[in-house]
Design a protein around this motif. Structure first.
Motif, PDB file in Angstrom:
ATOM      1  N   ALA A   1     -13.260 -17.287  -2.273  1.00 16.40           N
ATOM      2  CA  ALA A   1     -13.057 -16.842  -0.890  1.00 16.40           C
ATOM      3  C   ALA A   1     -12.748 -15.354  -0.802  1.00 16.40           C
ATOM      4  O   ALA A   1     -13.034 -14.711   0.221  1.00 16.40           O
ATOM      5  CB  ALA A   1     -11.924 -17.650  -0.248  1.00 16.40           C
ATOM      6  N   LEU A   2     -12.159 -14.773  -1.852  1.00 16.37           N
ATOM      7  CA  LEU A   2     -11.886 -13.334  -1.837  1.00 16.37           C
ATOM      8  C   LEU A   2     -13.190 -12.552  -1.737  1.00 16.37           C
ATOM      9  O   LEU A   2     -13.297 -11.610  -0.945  1.00 16.37           O
ATOM     10  CB  LEU A   2     -11.114 -12.936  -3.094  1.00 16.37           C
ATOM     11  N   ALA A   3     -14.177 -12.931  -2.530  1.00 13.50           N
ATOM     12  CA  ALA A   3     -15.478 -12.252  -2.477  1.00 13.50           C
ATOM     13  C   ALA A   3     -16.124 -12.425  -1.108  1.00 13.50           C
ATOM     14  O   ALA A   3     -16.667 -11.475  -0.533  1.00 13.50           O
ATOM     15  CB  ALA A   3     -16.395 -12.791  -3.572  1.00 13.50           C
ATOM     16  N   VAL A   4     -16.048 -13.647  -0.574  1.00 14.05           N
ATOM     17  CA  VAL A   4     -16.642 -13.918   0.743  1.00 14.05           C
ATOM     18  C   VAL A   4     -15.973 -13.063   1.812  1.00 14.05           C
ATOM     19  O   VAL A   4     -16.635 -12.502   2.694  1.00 14.05           O
ATOM     20  CB  VAL A   4     -16.517 -15.409   1.092  1.00 14.05           C
ATOM     21  N   ALA A   5     -14.645 -12.943   1.746  1.00 18.10           N
ATOM     22  CA  ALA A   5     -13.909 -12.166   2.739  1.00 18.10           C
ATOM     23  C   ALA A   5     -14.369 -10.713   2.762  1.00 18.10           C
ATOM     24  O   ALA A   5     -14.624 -10.141   3.840  1.00 18.10           O
ATOM     25  CB  ALA A   5     -12.404 -12.246   2.453  1.00 18.10           C
ATOM     26  N   ILE A   6     -14.486 -10.113   1.599  1.00 19.98           N
ATOM     27  CA  ILE A   6     -14.872  -8.701   1.540  1.00 19.98           C
ATOM     28  C   ILE A   6     -16.327  -8.512   1.954  1.00 19.98           C
ATOM     29  O   ILE A   6     -16.660  -7.576   2.687  1.00 19.98           O
ATOM     30  CB  ILE A   6     -14.635  -8.145   0.120  1.00 19.98           C
ATOM     31  N   ILE A   7     -17.204  -9.412   1.511  1.00 19.37           N
ATOM     32  CA  ILE A   7     -18.608  -9.325   1.908  1.00 19.37           C
ATOM     33  C   ILE A   7     -18.758  -9.469   3.421  1.00 19.37           C
ATOM     34  O   ILE A   7     -19.537  -8.753   4.064  1.00 19.37           O
ATOM     35  CB  ILE A   7     -19.439 -10.403   1.176  1.00 19.37           C
ATOM     36  N   ASN A   8     -17.976 -10.369   4.012  1.00 26.40           N
ATOM     37  CA  ASN A   8     -18.064 -10.586   5.463  1.00 26.40           C
ATOM     38  C   ASN A   8     -17.621  -9.358   6.253  1.00 26.40           C
ATOM     39  O   ASN A   8     -18.158  -9.073   7.331  1.00 26.40           O
ATOM     40  CB  ASN A   8     -17.224 -11.794   5.868  1.00 26.40           C
ATOM     41  N   VAL A   9     -16.626  -8.633   5.745  1.00 22.89           N
ATOM     42  CA  VAL A   9     -16.195  -7.424   6.442  1.00 22.89           C
ATOM     43  C   VAL A   9     -17.328  -6.398   6.458  1.00 22.89           C
ATOM     44  O   VAL A   9     -17.585  -5.755   7.483  1.00 22.89           O
ATOM     45  CB  VAL A   9     -14.932  -6.832   5.763  1.00 22.89           C
ATOM     46  N   ILE A  10     -18.016  -6.261   5.334  1.00 25.95           N
ATOM     47  CA  ILE A  10     -19.144  -5.321   5.282  1.00 25.95           C
ATOM     48  C   ILE A  10     -20.252  -5.788   6.212  1.00 25.95           C
ATOM     49  O   ILE A  10     -20.841  -4.993   6.957  1.00 25.95           O
ATOM     50  CB  ILE A  10     -19.658  -5.170   3.844  1.00 25.95           C
ATOM     51  N   TRP A  11     -20.539  -7.089   6.193  1.00 29.64           N
ATOM     52  CA  TRP A  11     -21.571  -7.625   7.075  1.00 29.64           C
ATOM     53  C   TRP A  11     -21.231  -7.382   8.544  1.00 29.64           C
ATOM     54  O   TRP A  11     -22.119  -7.116   9.364  1.00 29.64           O
ATOM     55  CB  TRP A  11     -21.766  -9.118   6.844  1.00 29.64           C
ATOM     56  N   GLN A  12     -19.953  -7.488   8.889  1.00 34.69           N
ATOM     57  CA  GLN A  12     -19.533  -7.257  10.270  1.00 34.69           C
ATOM     58  C   GLN A  12     -19.970  -5.863  10.730  1.00 34.69           C
ATOM     59  O   GLN A  12     -20.440  -5.681  11.856  1.00 34.69           O
ATOM     60  CB  GLN A  12     -18.006  -7.377  10.382  1.00 34.69           C
ATOM     61  N   MET A  13     -19.830  -4.887   9.840  1.00 36.29           N
ATOM     62  CA  MET A  13     -20.151  -3.514  10.194  1.00 36.29           C
ATOM     63  C   MET A  13     -21.645  -3.229  10.164  1.00 36.29           C
ATOM     64  O   MET A  13     -22.160  -2.530  11.027  1.00 36.29           O
ATOM     65  CB  MET A  13     -19.435  -2.551   9.239  1.00 36.29           C
ATOM     66  N   VAL A  14     -22.349  -3.770   9.182  1.00 41.00           N
ATOM     67  CA  VAL A  14     -23.745  -3.365   9.013  1.00 41.00           C
ATOM     68  C   VAL A  14     -24.738  -4.293   9.694  1.00 41.00           C
ATOM     69  O   VAL A  14     -25.819  -3.850  10.074  1.00 41.00           O
ATOM     70  CB  VAL A  14     -24.114  -3.226   7.520  1.00 41.00           C
ATOM     71  N   GLY A  15     -24.400  -5.577   9.840  1.00 42.02           N
ATOM     72  CA  GLY A  15     -25.406  -6.492  10.356  1.00 42.02           C
ATOM     73  C   GLY A  15     -24.921  -7.604  11.249  1.00 42.02           C
ATOM     74  O   GLY A  15     -25.699  -8.488  11.616  1.00 42.02           O
ATOM     75  N   SER A  16     -23.618  -7.591  11.617  1.00 39.54           N
ATOM     76  CA  SER A  16     -23.047  -8.620  12.491  1.00 39.54           C
ATOM     77  C   SER A  16     -23.323 -10.029  11.973  1.00 39.54           C
ATOM     78  O   SER A  16     -23.591 -10.957  12.742  1.00 39.54           O
ATOM     79  CB  SER A  16     -23.611  -8.482  13.918  1.00 39.54           C
ATOM     80  N   ARG A  17     -23.259 -10.171  10.631  1.00 37.63           N
ATOM     81  CA  ARG A  17     -23.459 -11.474  10.001  1.00 37.63           C
ATOM     82  C   ARG A  17     -22.132 -12.009   9.480  1.00 37.63           C
ATOM     83  O   ARG A  17     -21.139 -11.285   9.387  1.00 37.63           O
ATOM     84  CB  ARG A  17     -24.451 -11.359   8.839  1.00 37.63           C
ATOM     85  N   HIS A  18     -22.155 -13.284   9.081  1.00 36.86           N
ATOM     86  CA  HIS A  18     -20.920 -13.927   8.616  1.00 36.86           C
ATOM     87  C   HIS A  18     -21.286 -15.102   7.709  1.00 36.86           C
ATOM     88  O   HIS A  18     -22.151 -15.920   8.043  1.00 36.86           O
ATOM     89  CB  HIS A  18     -20.111 -14.427   9.823  1.00 36.86           C
ATOM     90  N   PHE A  19     -20.654 -15.168   6.543  1.00 42.97           N
ATOM     91  CA  PHE A  19     -20.828 -16.291   5.628  1.00 42.97           C
ATOM     92  C   PHE A  19     -19.629 -17.239   5.740  1.00 42.97           C
ATOM     93  O   PHE A  19     -18.489 -16.790   5.853  1.00 42.97           O
ATOM     94  CB  PHE A  19     -20.895 -15.810   4.166  1.00 42.97           C
ATOM     95  N   GLU A  20     -19.900 -18.518   5.686  1.00 43.39           N
ATOM     96  CA  GLU A  20     -18.832 -19.485   5.484  1.00 43.39           C
ATOM     97  C   GLU A  20     -18.548 -19.583   3.986  1.00 43.39           C
ATOM     98  O   GLU A  20     -19.439 -19.341   3.160  1.00 43.39           O
ATOM     99  CB  GLU A  20     -19.234 -20.860   6.038  1.00 43.39           C
ATOM    100  N   VAL A  21     -17.311 -19.957   3.645  1.00 42.02           N
ATOM    101  CA  VAL A  21     -16.938 -20.048   2.236  1.00 42.02           C
ATOM    102  C   VAL A  21     -17.827 -21.035   1.492  1.00 42.02           C
ATOM    103  O   VAL A  21     -18.173 -20.831   0.319  1.00 42.02           O
ATOM    104  CB  VAL A  21     -15.454 -20.451   2.087  1.00 42.02           C
ATOM    105  N   THR A  22     -18.202 -22.106   2.173  1.00 42.30           N
ATOM    106  CA  THR A  22     -18.989 -23.162   1.529  1.00 42.30           C
ATOM    107  C   THR A  22     -20.492 -22.873   1.520  1.00 42.30           C
ATOM    108  O   THR A  22     -21.262 -23.644   0.948  1.00 42.30           O
ATOM    109  CB  THR A  22     -18.753 -24.495   2.240  1.00 42.30           C
TER     110      THR A  22
END
Length: 490
Positions: A163-184
Motif C-alpha cells: 500500500a505504501l507504493a500505491v499511495a505514492i504512485i496515486n499522488v503522482i497520478w493525481q497530479m499528472v493524469g487524475s487517475r487512481h489505483f486501488e490497493v487490490t
C-alpha cells in the motif's frame, strides 16, 4: 638494426603518451586507453571512492572505460559546479536515453528539450498541485489508506505493505493524469514491478555507457543481450501503452479552459505550439516525461519513508517525542502544510532521515559541455561529474558527530526548527535540482504524521531493525527490506 631501434623508441614514446595522465587534471586513477582503471578488488565502488577521497582530497578523477569521472566531496565545489551552465547537461548515456535520441523527457535530456520540459513541469506542478489544498487532501487520503492497510498486520512481524507504493504512485497520478489505483488492483502491482525491473537492470546499462566502443566491435544481438534490451523494450512498451490510453482519453475529453492535470496542460501546450519550429512538445516526449516523473518521484519517496519507519522503530525515544508533538499540536486532526512550522521536532526527524539515508549517494550524473576548470583543476569536455552527497552528509566539516542519528541537530537552543543549508543536498543543488522536491517534502511530512497519529512502530520480538542501506547494491542507498511490528495507538 637502427630502424628497429628507432621504431621501438617511437613505440615506447607513444605508449608512455597514451598511459600518462594529462597535466592539470585532478589527481586519481587513470589506467589504460579504452578500458581505464580496473581495480582488482571486490570492494563496493562506494567504499573505493571513500578511499580515494582520503588519498586525493575533495576532487579526484577515475577513468572508467573511456569516461573521465570526476568526483566532488566538497559542498562548495558541488554548488559552484552545478550552478554553472557548462555543467548543466547530462551524458549521452543509454541510462538516460534508453534507445531514444535525442533524449526526451526531463530527467536525462539536455539543452532545449530539458529547458522546455523543466519550465513546463515546474509550472504545472505549481499550478496543479504543490501547495494546493486539492493535493494536500489527496496525500491525506492516501496516508489514511496506508494506515488502514498497516493496521491489518498489527501485532505480527511483517514488511511495510504494498500500500505504501500505491499511495505514492496515486499522488503522482493525481497530479499528472487524475487517475487512481486501488490497493487490490493487479495493475498497481504490475506498475510497481515494471519500475523495479527498470531500476534492477540499470547496472547493466553502465557497461555500454563506460565502454561505448563495444557497440562498434560486437554484434548488436550480443550488445542487446548484455543490457537485456528485451526487458527494456518490455518495460517501455507496457508503460507507454498504458500512458497512451490515458493520453487518448484526455485528448477526447479535453476542456482547454479547465485543464485537469499535467497531461491536459501538455496537450494544450502541444496544440498551441504546433506551428512553432522551436517547439519540442510531442506525444513521444510526453510519454518519456511521464515515465521520468514516475521513475524519479515514486521509488525515492517510498524508500525515504521506509528509512524513516526503520529509524523510528530503531529509536523508540525519537518516536515517543514525535508522538507527543503530533498529539499535542494536532489533537487528532489530519495534518496540513500549515502545521509544519508548529511541529519542529517532526521536521527535524525528517531532515535527519534524509541526511542519514542519502538515497542518491553519488547524485545524478552531470557532464562538462566544454573544456573548463573547477577548484583549480582542468576539467575536459565530456567529463562526468558526480556529487558525493552521502559523503558530504557525513562530513565533520559540516556535521558534528556525523555518524550519529540525532534529530536535535536540526533544532536551535529554543527548540525551533533551524534548517541547515550548508552541506545538505538530498535533492541536489543548482540548475538541475530535483523539480519534485516540494511534492516529496509534502508527502514525507503528511504521510509520516498520519502514520504516527495512529500507529507505533517497533522491531519484531527478539530482533532488531537495521536502518542502514543495502550493502549488496554497489551504488546508491536502498533500504534493506525487513519486517517491523505495528501497534495501533487509537
Amino acid at each position: 638494426m637502427l630502424v628497429e631501434v628507432v621504431l621501438a623508441m617511437v613505440l615506447l614514446v607513444l605508449i608512455r603518451h597514451l598511459l600518462k595522465k594529462p597535466e592539470g587534471l585532478p589527481p586519481g586513477r587513470w589506467g589504460l586507453p579504452l578500458v581505464g582503471y580496473i581495480p582488482l578488488t571486490r570492494k563496493r565502488v562506494e567504499d573505493q571512492l571513500e578511499e580515494l577521497h582520503k588519498k586525493y582530497g575533495d576532487v579526484y578523477i577515475w577513468r572508467m572505460g573511456t569516461q573521465n569521472m570526476v568526483f566532488l566531496h566538497n559542498y562548495k565545489h558541488v554548488k559552484e559546479a552545478f550552478t554553472r551552465p557548462e555543467f548543466v547537461g547530462r551524458p549521452d548515456w543509454f541510462l538516460f536515453h534508453i534507445s531514444e535520441r535525442p533524449c526526451l523527457g526531463v530527467l536525462g535530456s539536455s539543452e532545449a528539450i530539458w529547458q522546455n520540459n523543466r519550465r513546463f513541469s515546474l509550472r504545472q506542478l505549481r499550478d496543479m498541485g504543490m501547495g494546493k489544498s486539492r493535493l494536500v487532501e489527496a496525500v491525506q487520503a492516501q496516508a489514511v489508506m496506508l494506515v488502514n492497510e498497516m493496521k491489518k498486520q498489527a501485532g505480527k512481524p511483517a514488511p511495510v505493505p504494498h500500500a505504501l507504493a500505491v499511495a505514492i504512485i496515486n499522488v503522482i497520478w493525481q497530479m499528472v493524469g487524475s487517475r487512481h489505483f486501488e490497493v487490490t488492483d493487479p495493475l498497481s502491482k504490475d506498475f510497481q514491478h515494471l519500475m523495479e525491473e527498470l531500476f534492477n537492470n540499470e547496472s547493466r546499462f553502465i557497461i555500454v555507457d563506460l565502454l561505448p566502443w563495444i557497440t562498434k566491435v560486437l554484434p548488436t544481438s550480443i550488445v542487446d543481450r548484455i543490457i537485456r534490451m528485451d526487458i527494456v523494450d518490455e518495460v517501455k512498451g507496457k508503460y507507454f501503452t498504458y500512458f497512451k490510453e490515458v493520453i487518448d482519453e484526455h485528448r477526447e475529453t479535453l476542456d482547454r479552459d479547465k485543464p485537469r492535470d499535467l497531461i491536459d496542460g501538455y496537450l494544450i501546450e502541444m496544440e498551441e505550439k504546433e506551428n512553432d519550429p522551436d517547439s519540442t512538445f510531442t506525444e513521444k516526449d510526453l510519454l518519456f516525461l511521464l515515465l521520468d516523473l514516475f521513475a524519479a518521484g515514486s521509488q525515492t519517496t517510498q524508500d525515504s519513508l521506509l528509512f524513516l519507519f526503520y529509524y523510528l522503530a530503531k529509536h523508540p525515544e525519537v518516536q515517543a517525542k514525535m508522538h507527543k508533538e503530533i498529539d499535542e499540536i494536532l489533537d487528532g486532526a489530519l495534518p496540513t502544510m500549515e502545521d509544519k512550522t508548529r511541529m519542529p521536532y517532526t521536521e527535524a526527524v525528517i531532515h535527519e532521515v534524509l541526511r542519514k539515508s542519502s538515497l542518491a549517494s553519488v547524485g545524478v550524473q552531470h557532464v562538462a559541455s566544454e573544456d573548463t576548470t573547477l577548484a583549480g583543476y582542468t576539467i575536459p569536455k565530456g567529463s562526468i561529474m558526480y556529487c558525493m552527497a552521502a559523503s558530504i552528509h557525513h562530513d565533520p566539516r559540516y556535521w558534528s558527530d556525523p555518524d550519529r542519528f540525532m534529530p536535535e541537530r536540526w533544532l536551535d537552543q529554543d527548540g525551533r526548527f533551524a534548517p541547515k543549508k550548508e552541506g545538505f543536498l538530498p535533492f541536489s543543488v543548482g540548475k538541475r535540482q530535483c523539480l519534485g522536491e516540494g511534492l516529496a517534502r509534502m508527502e514525507l511530512f503528511i504521510v509520516s504524521v498520519v502514520v504516527l497519529q495512529s500507529l507505533s512502530l517497533a522491531p519484531p520480538p527478539g530482533k532488531d531493525v537495521n536502518p542502514s542501506h543495502d550493502p549488496d547494491v554497489p551504488m546508491g542507498h536502498f533500504p534493506i527490506r525487513q519486517d517491523i511490528m505495528v501497534t495501533v495507538r487509537r
